[in-house]
Design an enzyme around this catalytic site. Structure first.
Site, PDB file in Angstrom:
ATOM      1  N   ASP A 174      11.831  -7.987 -10.080  1.00  0.00           N
ATOM      2  CA  ASP A 174      11.297  -9.345  -9.889  1.00  0.00           C
ATOM      3  C   ASP A 174      12.127 -10.371 -10.647  1.00  0.00           C
ATOM      4  O   ASP A 174      12.369 -11.476 -10.155  1.00  0.00           O
ATOM      5  CB  ASP A 174       9.836  -9.415 -10.368  1.00  0.00           C
ATOM      6  CG  ASP A 174       8.877  -8.750  -9.381  1.00  0.00           C
ATOM      7  OD1 ASP A 174       9.275  -8.538  -8.223  1.00  0.00           O
ATOM      8  OD2 ASP A 174       7.744  -8.434  -9.786  1.00  0.00           O
TER       9      ASP A 174
ATOM     10  N   ARG B 290       7.747   3.356  -5.832  1.00  0.00           N
ATOM     11  CA  ARG B 290       6.735   4.061  -6.625  1.00  0.00           C
ATOM     12  C   ARG B 290       5.378   3.914  -5.960  1.00  0.00           C
ATOM     13  O   ARG B 290       4.897   2.804  -5.768  1.00  0.00           O
ATOM     14  CB  ARG B 290       6.710   3.476  -8.049  1.00  0.00           C
ATOM     15  CG  ARG B 290       5.834   4.252  -8.988  1.00  0.00           C
ATOM     16  CD  ARG B 290       6.131   3.912 -10.415  1.00  0.00           C
ATOM     17  NE  ARG B 290       5.825   2.528 -10.747  1.00  0.00           N
ATOM     18  CZ  ARG B 290       5.867   2.046 -11.977  1.00  0.00           C
ATOM     19  NH1 ARG B 290       6.228   2.815 -12.980  1.00  0.00           N
ATOM     20  NH2 ARG B 290       5.580   0.790 -12.229  1.00  0.00           N
TER      21      ARG B 290
ATOM     22  N   THR C 188      -0.272   7.156  -7.292  1.00  0.00           N
ATOM     23  CA  THR C 188       0.143   8.376  -8.003  1.00  0.00           C
ATOM     24  C   THR C 188       1.304   8.141  -8.965  1.00  0.00           C
ATOM     25  O   THR C 188       1.608   8.999  -9.786  1.00  0.00           O
ATOM     26  CB  THR C 188       0.586   9.449  -6.989  1.00  0.00           C
ATOM     27  OG1 THR C 188       1.730   8.953  -6.272  1.00  0.00           O
ATOM     28  CG2 THR C 188      -0.518   9.769  -5.995  1.00  0.00           C
TER      29      THR C 188
ATOM     30  N   ASP D  89       9.071  -6.774 -15.025  1.00  0.00           N
ATOM     31  CA  ASP D  89       9.601  -6.062 -13.862  1.00  0.00           C
ATOM     32  C   ASP D  89      11.036  -6.518 -13.616  1.00  0.00           C
ATOM     33  O   ASP D  89      11.277  -7.663 -13.250  1.00  0.00           O
ATOM     34  CB  ASP D  89       8.732  -6.347 -12.624  1.00  0.00           C
ATOM     35  CG  ASP D  89       9.161  -5.505 -11.429  1.00  0.00           C
ATOM     36  OD1 ASP D  89      10.287  -5.730 -10.929  1.00  0.00           O
ATOM     37  OD2 ASP D  89       8.391  -4.631 -11.003  1.00  0.00           O
TER      38      ASP D  89
END
Length: 209
Positions: free
Chosen positions: A203, A104, A108, A200
């Site tokens: 992670d 990602r 943006t 996340d």
């Protein structure tokens, strides 16, 4: 949201709750994700095609049903998809595996592809795309768009968690792709994270920050 399937089985919900807790270790998070993926695979493959074969039981010959696992492809969106992939493969070990590498863009929030490797003859196969989080929907949309170029028989999308924004985005772009999830959380925050979520997923699976 007729094309969204929330898997609300008590075992799925129980394990998801344990995974959400911030004190869950990398080891326990990974183990729970594996178990949860196995349970979700059970639901996602409910309408899988079977064929009849003749077998010998200890007593007599009979006709019995088997699935053709080779016709199924699990497509993992790297890197976090790997955590779901392992659990699903333990249920359908004959399945083929594809990988899509997407990251990602932090400015943006759009998905950028860096890796794409699929089995051959995709037009004969049913595809299950796996990624723990359906957040902005950008990665999922990009992955499904790429897969549609190969004209598989069907595509399903499986995630642990999503939110109204992610569901709406994927359904708008690909209304023909059913979504299977364990929970639809409240919202996205300004950084594209699901709230209340579980942080996340990548992670937490791999012990990185």
């Amino acid at each position: 949201m007729s094309n969204v399937h929330v898997i609300d089985h008590p075992l799925v919900q129980h394990k998801l709750t344990l995974m959400r807790r911030k004190e869950a270790s990398t080891n326990s998070f990974r183990r729970l994700l594996n178990e949860l993926a196995m349970l979700m695979a059970y639901e996602v493959t409910r309408d899988m095609a079977t064929q009849e074969v003749e077998i010998e039981t200890p007593l007599e010959t009979m006709t019995a049903k088997v699935i053709d696992g080779k016709k199924l492809v699990f497509v993992s969106i790297l890197r976090a998809g790997t955590g779901i992939l392992d659990g699903m493969l333990s249920v359908v070990p004959g399945a083929r595996v594809g990988h899509i590498g997407l990251y990602r863009d932090p400015k943006t929030l759009t998905a950028v592809e860096y890796y794409f490797k699929m089995p051959q003859n995709m037009q004969d196969r049913d595809v299950v795309v796996v990624d723990p989080m359906l957040a902005t929907g950008n990665s999922a949309i990009a992955a499904v768009e790429r897969l549609k170029e190969l004209h598989p028989k069907s595509i399903k999308f499986v995630c642990l968690l999503t939110c109204p924004e992610g569901v709406a985005a994927l359904q708008k772009a690909h209304p023909d792709v059913p979504i299977y999830t364990a929970a639809i959380d409240r919202q996205l925050n300004e950084h594209g994270y699901i709230l209340p979520g579980l942080g996340d997923a990548g992670d937490r699976i791999f012990g990185t920050k």
